[in-house]
Motif scaffolding. Structure first.
Motif: not given
Length: 410
Positions: A72, A74-76, A80, A83-84, A103, A106-108, A110
């Motif tokens: 998360k 990483y995603s913030w 991305y 995070a993946r 999560a 949502k990462n994808e 974003y």
């Protein structure tokens, strides 16, 4: 004395390496350290939090909450891809963790990787059947693609500019194809070259076609125009001329296209073909829709004939877009004869409008791709046709087609 110094230096190095090794191995309370890292992350010090989380994972690699928080963070920070990687490590073994699936999807979203988000949603629903939160995220990704496609629809089917891709106002298309038959006919060849110029009023495309059919060569001159009336409404117009017997003497076409909400498009138009002995009028329409990365199109053709009868033909196109609108594969199934694509002879007489009423089926496959660090595109095509012999009703021939279109943008 020198030996002592060397010995002391080696001992010092060993001590330092031992200390470093001890520092890289987590020895504290994992739960307490995780709670501390979470507070640090929420306070905005995500880099510092990641250091702690990675240290915990060095000893407890299956601590799901720790790896989830790491992903998360990483995603913030819009990392991305990183995070993946972390999310995948969890979902590959823990397939029923809803928080992680949500999560990861949502990462994808974003990262605007909507196709990947849909794929993850489908995978998550295999384990979390009919989960409403997952289904909502899937629909959000689908609508994002649909909205993007709707914006990208332009005067030529989906041939628009994607964000981050340089817009080219000019292009040259070079194409070629060959048809080979299992009986009666010799191979047919068709080549063409066209130039496209995009303006704020629409595109104009002059084209020269050269064909060799039945040991007869000919040239046809055409021009297409796509006047743009608004973001939602545009038109296709065409005129072609040829003195060659293997082409219609004149051909013309017009069709009005309207883009509808939810990435749908409809059209209504007509074609005119002028042969040596008669004129042919063909009426057509189309319905197209984007769903996810797929485009579906249905197009009928209706041709009035003598005796108040009608010839009905049409085709269905299915296309899947890959990384953008310039990379895709597709399949096109046609029923009935498409008059301006192929023409045949019965003895020494060129068959023209009579072919409109022959039983015909065609399946064509297409694959278009662009090159790395190169805006040009190459489209390859392969197809098969089953068609009734005009001089022997009820008897059919089979034809195979291969071709290409190379587009140079500048």
């Amino acid at each position: 004395m020198d030996k002592r110094r060397i010995y002391l230096l080696l001992v010092l190095c060993a001590i330092v390496c031992g200390v470093k090794a001890q520092e890289s191995v987590f020895t504290g309370d994992a739960d307490a350290s995780f709670l501390n890292a979470r507070e640090i992350a929420f306070a905005g010090r995500r880099g510092e939090a990641r250091d702690t989380l990675r240290l915990i994972l060095s000893k407890y690699p299956n601590y799901t909450e720790v790896r989830t928080l790491l992903a998360k963070t990483y995603s913030w920070d819009a990392a991305y891809d990183e995070a993946r990687i972390e999310f995948n490590k969890i979902t590959s073994s823990n397939k029923n963790n809803k928080e992680v699936w949500v999560a990861a999807i949502k990462n994808e979203i974003y990262g605007k990787n909507y196709s990947t988000a849909i794929g993850l949603s489908n995978k998550a629903l295999l384990y979390l059947r009919e989960d409403m939160d997952i289904m909502v995220l899937k629909e959000e990704a689908i609508q994002a693609i649909a909205t993007s496609r709707e914006k990208e629809l332009s005067i030529q089917e989906s041939d628009s500019i994607l964000p981050g891709i340089k817009e080219f106002k000019n292009s040259v298309d070079v194409s070629g194809s060959i048809d080979v038959f299992n009986k009666v006919y010799d191979p047919m060849y068709l080549t063409s070259i066209s130039y496209t110029r995009k303006t704020k009023y629409g595109s104009i495309i002059p084209r020269i076609n050269y064909a060799n059919r039945f040991n007869t060569s000919g040239v046809q001159y055409e021009v297409d125009a796509y006047p743009q009336f608004s973001k939602k409404v545009y038109m296709y117009t065409n005129y072609g001329f040829s003195d060659a017997s293997i082409f219609p003497k004149h051909r013309a076409g017009a069709e009005l296209y309207v883009n509808l909400p939810k990435a749908m498009e409809v059209s209504l138009g007509a074609r005119y073909l002028n042969f040596v002995t008669s004129d042919v009028y063909i009426y057509t329409a189309s319905f197209g829709v984007y769903r996810g990365n797929y485009f579906f199109s249905l197009r009928p053709y209706i041709t009035p004939s003598a005796g108040n009868s009608l010839s009905v033909s049409g085709n269905i196109l299915v296309r899947k877009y890959l990384k953008d609108n310039y990379n895709y594969w597709g399949a096109n199934f046609s029923y009935g004869y498409i008059s301006d694509l192929k023409q045949f002879k019965n003895g020494t007489t060129l068959l023209a409008e009579t072919l409109l009423y022959l039983e015909t089926q065609q399946l064509n496959l297409e694959y278009q791709f662009t090159f790395k660090n190169n805006p040009n595109a190459l489209k390859t095509m392969v197809g098969v046709t089953r068609q009734e012999l005009s001089f022997d009703p009820g008897n059919f021939f089979i034809a195979g087609t291969v071709g290409f279109i190379y587009q140079i943008k500048f």
